[in-house]
Enzyme design. Structure first.
Site, PDB file in Angstrom:
ATOM      1  CG  ASN A   1       4.449  -9.162  -8.199  1.00 16.41           C
ATOM      2  OD1 ASN A   1       5.549  -9.669  -8.033  1.00 16.41           O
ATOM      3  ND2 ASN A   1       4.265  -8.106  -8.954  1.00 16.41           N
TER       4      ASN A   1
ATOM      5  CG  LEU B   1      -7.011   4.226   4.280  1.00 19.37           C
ATOM      6  CD1 LEU B   1      -5.594   3.777   3.943  1.00 19.37           C
ATOM      7  CD2 LEU B   1      -7.003   5.666   4.789  1.00 19.37           C
TER       8      LEU B   1
ATOM      9  CB  CYS C   1      -2.998  -1.905  -2.645  1.00 20.04           C
ATOM     10  SG  CYS C   1      -1.329  -2.535  -2.919  1.00 20.04           S
TER      11      CYS C   1
ATOM     12  NE  ARG D   1      -6.641  12.360  -9.590  1.00 20.59           N
ATOM     13  CZ  ARG D   1      -6.428  11.293  -8.829  1.00 20.59           C
ATOM     14  NH1 ARG D   1      -6.626  11.353  -7.532  1.00 20.59           N
ATOM     15  NH2 ARG D   1      -6.057  10.162  -9.360  1.00 20.59           N
TER      16      ARG D   1
HETATM   17  N1  LIG Z   1       2.804  -0.607  -3.668  1.00 24.91           N
HETATM   18  C1  LIG Z   1       2.444  -0.253  -2.461  1.00 24.91           C
HETATM   19  O1  LIG Z   1       2.373   0.932  -2.160  1.00 24.91           O
HETATM   20  C2  LIG Z   1       2.127  -1.272  -1.425  1.00 24.91           C
HETATM   21  C3  LIG Z   1       2.081  -2.631  -1.723  1.00 24.91           C
HETATM   22  N2  LIG Z   1       1.807  -3.545  -0.737  1.00 24.91           N
HETATM   23  C4  LIG Z   1       1.811  -4.980  -1.023  1.00 24.91           C
HETATM   24  O2  LIG Z   1       3.182  -5.393  -1.146  1.00 24.91           O
HETATM   25  C5  LIG Z   1       3.312  -6.445  -2.104  1.00 24.91           C
HETATM   26  C6  LIG Z   1       4.324  -6.041  -3.159  1.00 24.91           C
HETATM   27  O3  LIG Z   1       3.844  -4.871  -3.789  1.00 24.91           O
HETATM   28  P1  LIG Z   1       4.797  -3.988  -4.704  1.00 24.91           P
HETATM   29  O4  LIG Z   1       6.109  -3.824  -4.046  1.00 24.91           O
HETATM   30  O5  LIG Z   1       4.013  -2.784  -5.051  1.00 24.91           O
HETATM   31  O6  LIG Z   1       4.932  -4.934  -5.975  1.00 24.91           O
HETATM   32  P2  LIG Z   1       6.050  -4.882  -7.119  1.00 24.91           P
HETATM   33  O7  LIG Z   1       5.469  -5.537  -8.306  1.00 24.91           O
HETATM   34  O8  LIG Z   1       6.581  -3.494  -7.241  1.00 24.91           O
HETATM   35  O9  LIG Z   1       7.230  -5.783  -6.530  1.00 24.91           O
HETATM   36  C7  LIG Z   1       7.160  -7.164  -6.362  1.00 24.91           C
HETATM   37  C8  LIG Z   1       8.500  -7.765  -6.790  1.00 24.91           C
HETATM   38  O10 LIG Z   1       8.536  -9.137  -6.444  1.00 24.91           O
HETATM   39  C9  LIG Z   1       9.309  -9.817  -7.423  1.00 24.91           C
HETATM   40  N3  LIG Z   1       9.037 -11.247  -7.334  1.00 24.91           N
HETATM   41  C10 LIG Z   1       7.881 -11.910  -7.580  1.00 24.91           C
HETATM   42  N4  LIG Z   1       8.011 -13.211  -7.325  1.00 24.91           N
HETATM   43  C11 LIG Z   1       9.295 -13.401  -6.892  1.00 24.91           C
HETATM   44  C12 LIG Z   1      10.031 -14.542  -6.457  1.00 24.91           C
HETATM   45  N5  LIG Z   1       9.456 -15.757  -6.386  1.00 24.91           N
HETATM   46  N6  LIG Z   1      11.329 -14.382  -6.110  1.00 24.91           N
HETATM   47  C13 LIG Z   1      11.913 -13.153  -6.151  1.00 24.91           C
HETATM   48  N7  LIG Z   1      11.256 -12.031  -6.548  1.00 24.91           N
HETATM   49  C14 LIG Z   1       9.953 -12.155  -6.905  1.00 24.91           C
HETATM   50  C15 LIG Z   1       8.876  -9.164  -8.722  1.00 24.91           C
HETATM   51  O11 LIG Z   1       9.806  -9.369  -9.758  1.00 24.91           O
HETATM   52  C16 LIG Z   1       8.737  -7.697  -8.296  1.00 24.91           C
HETATM   53  O12 LIG Z   1       9.917  -6.958  -8.564  1.00 24.91           O
HETATM   54  C17 LIG Z   1       1.905  -6.685  -2.657  1.00 24.91           C
HETATM   55  O13 LIG Z   1       1.325  -7.731  -1.923  1.00 24.91           O
HETATM   56  C18 LIG Z   1       1.173  -5.397  -2.335  1.00 24.91           C
HETATM   57  O14 LIG Z   1      -0.197  -5.610  -2.148  1.00 24.91           O
HETATM   58  C19 LIG Z   1       1.585  -3.152   0.555  1.00 24.91           C
HETATM   59  C20 LIG Z   1       1.643  -1.826   0.904  1.00 24.91           C
HETATM   60  C21 LIG Z   1       1.916  -0.779  -0.035  1.00 24.91           C
HETATM   61  O1  LIG Z   2      -1.549  -1.120   0.486  1.00 23.53           O
HETATM   62  C1  LIG Z   2      -1.174  -0.202  -0.237  1.00 23.53           C
HETATM   63  O2  LIG Z   2      -0.785  -0.350  -1.389  1.00 23.53           O
HETATM   64  C2  LIG Z   2      -1.227   1.221   0.221  1.00 23.53           C
HETATM   65  O3  LIG Z   2      -2.423   1.775  -0.398  1.00 23.53           O
HETATM   66  C3  LIG Z   2      -2.616   3.162  -0.137  1.00 23.53           C
HETATM   67  O4  LIG Z   2      -1.511   3.916  -0.617  1.00 23.53           O
HETATM   68  P1  LIG Z   2      -1.373   4.343  -2.150  1.00 23.53           P
HETATM   69  O5  LIG Z   2      -2.282   3.515  -2.987  1.00 23.53           O
HETATM   70  O6  LIG Z   2       0.071   4.338  -2.453  1.00 23.53           O
HETATM   71  O7  LIG Z   2      -1.835   5.866  -2.217  1.00 23.53           O
HETATM   72  P2  LIG Z   2      -3.039   6.690  -1.536  1.00 23.53           P
HETATM   73  O8  LIG Z   2      -2.513   7.980  -1.095  1.00 23.53           O
HETATM   74  O9  LIG Z   2      -3.770   5.890  -0.541  1.00 23.53           O
HETATM   75  O10 LIG Z   2      -3.994   6.969  -2.790  1.00 23.53           O
HETATM   76  C4  LIG Z   2      -4.735   5.936  -3.390  1.00 23.53           C
HETATM   77  C5  LIG Z   2      -5.681   6.532  -4.410  1.00 23.53           C
HETATM   78  O11 LIG Z   2      -6.741   7.254  -3.777  1.00 23.53           O
HETATM   79  C6  LIG Z   2      -6.811   8.562  -4.329  1.00 23.53           C
HETATM   80  N1  LIG Z   2      -7.287   9.479  -3.265  1.00 23.53           N
HETATM   81  C7  LIG Z   2      -6.637   9.547  -2.085  1.00 23.53           C
HETATM   82  C8  LIG Z   2      -7.082  10.378  -1.096  1.00 23.53           C
HETATM   83  C9  LIG Z   2      -8.233  11.155  -1.294  1.00 23.53           C
HETATM   84  O12 LIG Z   2      -8.693  11.939  -0.430  1.00 23.53           O
HETATM   85  N2  LIG Z   2      -8.862  11.072  -2.488  1.00 23.53           N
HETATM   86  C10 LIG Z   2      -8.427  10.233  -3.488  1.00 23.53           C
HETATM   87  O13 LIG Z   2      -9.042  10.163  -4.561  1.00 23.53           O
HETATM   88  C11 LIG Z   2      -5.410   8.866  -4.804  1.00 23.53           C
HETATM   89  O14 LIG Z   2      -5.407   9.886  -5.762  1.00 23.53           O
HETATM   90  C12 LIG Z   2      -5.010   7.526  -5.369  1.00 23.53           C
HETATM   91  O15 LIG Z   2      -5.524   7.351  -6.664  1.00 23.53           O
HETATM   92  C13 LIG Z   2      -2.717   3.395   1.367  1.00 23.53           C
HETATM   93  O16 LIG Z   2      -2.832   4.791   1.616  1.00 23.53           O
HETATM   94  C14 LIG Z   2      -1.487   2.851   2.077  1.00 23.53           C
HETATM   95  O17 LIG Z   2      -1.646   2.981   3.483  1.00 23.53           O
HETATM   96  C15 LIG Z   2      -1.320   1.370   1.725  1.00 23.53           C
HETATM   97  O18 LIG Z   2      -0.153   0.858   2.322  1.00 23.53           O
END
Ligand SMILES: NC(=O)C1=CN([C@@H]2O[C@H](COP(=O)(O)OP(=O)(O)OC[C@H]3O[C@@H](n4cnc5c(N)ncnc54)[C@H](O)[C@@H]3O)[C@@H](O)[C@H]2O)C=CC1
Ligand SMILES: O=C(O)[C@H]1O[C@H](OP(=O)(O)OP(=O)(O)OC[C@H]2O[C@@H](n3ccc(=O)[nH]c3=O)[C@H](O)[C@@H]2O)[C@H](O)[C@@H](O)[C@@H]1O
Length: 479
Positions: A87, A223, A272, A447
């Site tokens: 996180n 985005l 994010c 939506r």
């Molecule tokens: N959720 C998404 O769609 C995306 C997230 N990211 C980035 O990826 C990163 C992780 O995001 P998520 O996977 O969504 O978060 P998440 O909260 O689902 O997962 C993070 C995990 O890391 C674990 N953790 C934290 N500190 C730790 C430590 N010291 N040792 C071992 N485990 C530890 C937590 O218990 C948790 O399960 C964030 O920086 C986020 O911004 C990037 C792209 C897409």
């Molecule tokens: O860094 C991240 O966490 C990720 O954030 C977004 O992915 P995500 O948040 O999973 O989902 P999106 O599809 O981007 O939607 C984000 C929000 O925007 C809204 N949205 C999306 C598209 C659109 O046209 N209008 C709109 O309101 C969605 O409903 C949602 O609430 C980016 O799309 C990913 O590329 C990125 O890796």
């Protein structure tokens, strides 16, 4: 055999590592986490996150070359490549509170890597981090190195939830940033070789560290900016009689603009966009770039405006009060095909309605009552910490009930609010729903999933974001 360890078994760590394991049978992948419940779930039939296609991928390699474990130190010490996908929440206290990224989890992961490593490691930033984080991590590792060499790479993740597996199978690009030294280039090549198992070479972009770190924040900002742009237009559409769907279509036909990500909504959510833009704003401020910071801040302001506008529209059209009225909330997740509720616009809309004393009946096919109650009683940004470190048992909100049947949620409600675009909401029996509601019966579609004309024929008063208003709404302007 190359060994990979990923610290953090969350929405990113879990699916990305599962796909690496699937595509690279010659690599052993261990995903480790401090959360025992998360790891237990990854090892069970009920995975901790809902993501289409994920279960098949996990089942086909778990126990072969994919392992989930709480033995963080063992797997870290054995690995050649360590991904860190923990996180990176927004800070809630101290310097930069409300904007800067809190790197506590990252730092503790880095210190643990330094403590247990006995062989050279490539450490990969998978979490989204502020630009220059690699420099800080490098300092922690090298100052505690005990003779071990570390190479830091930035390899941000671009998957979107709900389509994570598709995105990982066929990414638009994989980005790898590293030092421009021979050792740095060797590390880039080692990681490139992993992705080259299934990603075409021209899609693997290699840059310096800072470009890779900043590109991730920039991509999310761009985005989110598109959504705020179309949402700003939606307000103008409602005032002028234009239809935002038609405007988006016409604008998106320009190949320089493109049609994706132009759907107007009640606001963007997800873990994010807001966090990363706030982080970007903070970095700009720290670099004295106030105009740039203000420019990006506006993307969030418009998003907040859109959520407020939606609540105001509901309250004003229902005779300026929803006190004691039942409102059905259809959808709570931040988008369809996920059970994730982090920063979902539903939280702000529900809190706005609760502020006006509404009674809410909430239905979402993937979100539990416990999660919804937690979300509605938690403080801003508290959600983005490992589950076991979040505030325990927040008090539940009495005016909220959560049901597993959409018709039950709607029964006796004065209005329906559609807050997530689940496909099932398109084809509900709206006539039956209408017959079981007090009149006038309202639909507020955040939506644009329903056909307002058909619902008006049934008798509903319909508000659809950015669509021409019906006469009822025109007569009751939202302030
Ligand atoms: N959720 C998404 O769609 C995306 C997230 N990211 C980035 O990826 C990163 C992780 O995001 P998520 O996977 O969504 O978060 P998440 O909260 O689902 O997962 C993070 C995990 O890391 C674990 N953790 C934290 N500190 C730790 C430590 N010291 N040792 C071992 N485990 C530890 C937590 O218990 C948790 O399960 C964030 O920086 C986020 O911004 C990037 C792209 C897409
Ligand atoms: O860094 C991240 O966490 C990720 O954030 C977004 O992915 P995500 O948040 O999973 O989902 P999106 O599809 O981007 O939607 C984000 C929000 O925007 C809204 N949205 C999306 C598209 C659109 O046209 N209008 C709109 O309101 C969605 O409903 C949602 O609430 C980016 O799309 C990913 O590329 C990125 O890796």
């Amino acid at each position: 055999m190359v060994k990979i360890c990923c610290i953090g078994a969350g929405y990113v760590g879990g699916p990305t590592m599962a796909v690496i394991a699937l595509k690279c049978p010659d690599i052993e992948v261990a995903v480790v986490d401090i959360s025992v419940s998360r790891i237990t779930a990854w090892n069970s039939d009920q995975l901790p996150i809902y993501e289409p296609g994920l279960e098949d991928v996990v089942k086909s390699c778990r126990g072969k070359n994919l392992f989930f474990s709480t033995d963080v130190e063992k797997h870290v010490s054995e690995a050649d490549i360590i991904f860190v996908s923990v996180n990176t929440p927004t800070k809630t206290r101290g310097l930069g509170a409300g904007k800067a990224a809190d790197l506590t989890y990252w730092e503790s992961a880095a210190r643990m890597i330094a403590d247990v490593s006995k062989s050279d490691k490539i450490v990969v930033e998978k979490s989204t981090v502020p630009v220059k984080t690699a420099e800080a991590i490098e300092k922690i590792l090298t100052h505690n190195s005990k003779g071990v060499n570390y190479q830091i790479l930035s390899n941000p993740e671009f998957l979107a939830e709900g389509t994570a597996i598709e995105d990982l199978f066929a990414p638009d690009r994989v980005l790898i940033g590293g030092r421009e030294t021979p050792d740095g280039q060797r590390a880039i090549k080692a990681l490139k070789d992993v992705y080259a198992h299934w990603v075409p070479e021209e899609r693997i972009l290699c840059t310096n560290l800072w470009s890779a770190e900043l590109s991730k924040l920039a991509a999310n900002a761009f985005l989110a900016q598109r959504i705020s742009s179309v949402n700003a237009m939606s307000a103008l559409c409602e005032s002028t009689g234009a239809d935002v769907a038609q405007v988006s279509h016409a604008v998106g036909k320009d190949t320089r603009i493109g049609h994706k990500f132009l759907n107007s909504s009640v606001g963007f959510g997800g873990s994010c966009f807001q966090k990363d833009i706030l982080n970007l704003v903070y970095i700009c401020e720290c670099n004295g770039l106030l105009e740039v910071a203000n420019y990006w801040k506006q993307v969030i302001k418009v998003n907040d405006y859109q959520k407020n506008r939606f609540v105001n529209r509901i309250v004003s059209s229902m005779f300026n009060t929803v006190s004691g009225k039942k409102i059905a909330i259809l959808g709570f997740a931040f988008k369809k095909d996920t059970g994730d509720t982090r920063e979902t616009p539903a939280i702000d809309v529900c809190k706005g309605l609760l502020g006006d004393k509404a009674n809410l009946s909430i239905y979402d096919p993937q979100v539990t009552e416990e999660q919804i109650q937690r979300d509605l009683s938690m403080n801003k940004f508290d959600w983005d910490h490992p589950v076991h470190l979040q505030p325990m048992s927040p008090s539940s909100v009495k005016q909220v009930s959560v049901v597993w049947d959409v018709y039950e949620a709607a029964k006796g409600a004065h209005g329906l609010c559609i807050l997530t675009e689940w496909d099932e909401f398109k084809n509900l029996d709206y006539k039956q729903i209408y017959d079981n509601m007090p009149k006038p019966a309202f639909v507020f579609d955040g939506r644009n999933v329903v056909d307002p004309h058909k619902l008006r024929e049934i008798g509903f008063i319909v508000y659809s974001i950015g669509k021409p208003l019906d006469s009822w709404l025109k007569d009751m302007p939202a302030v």
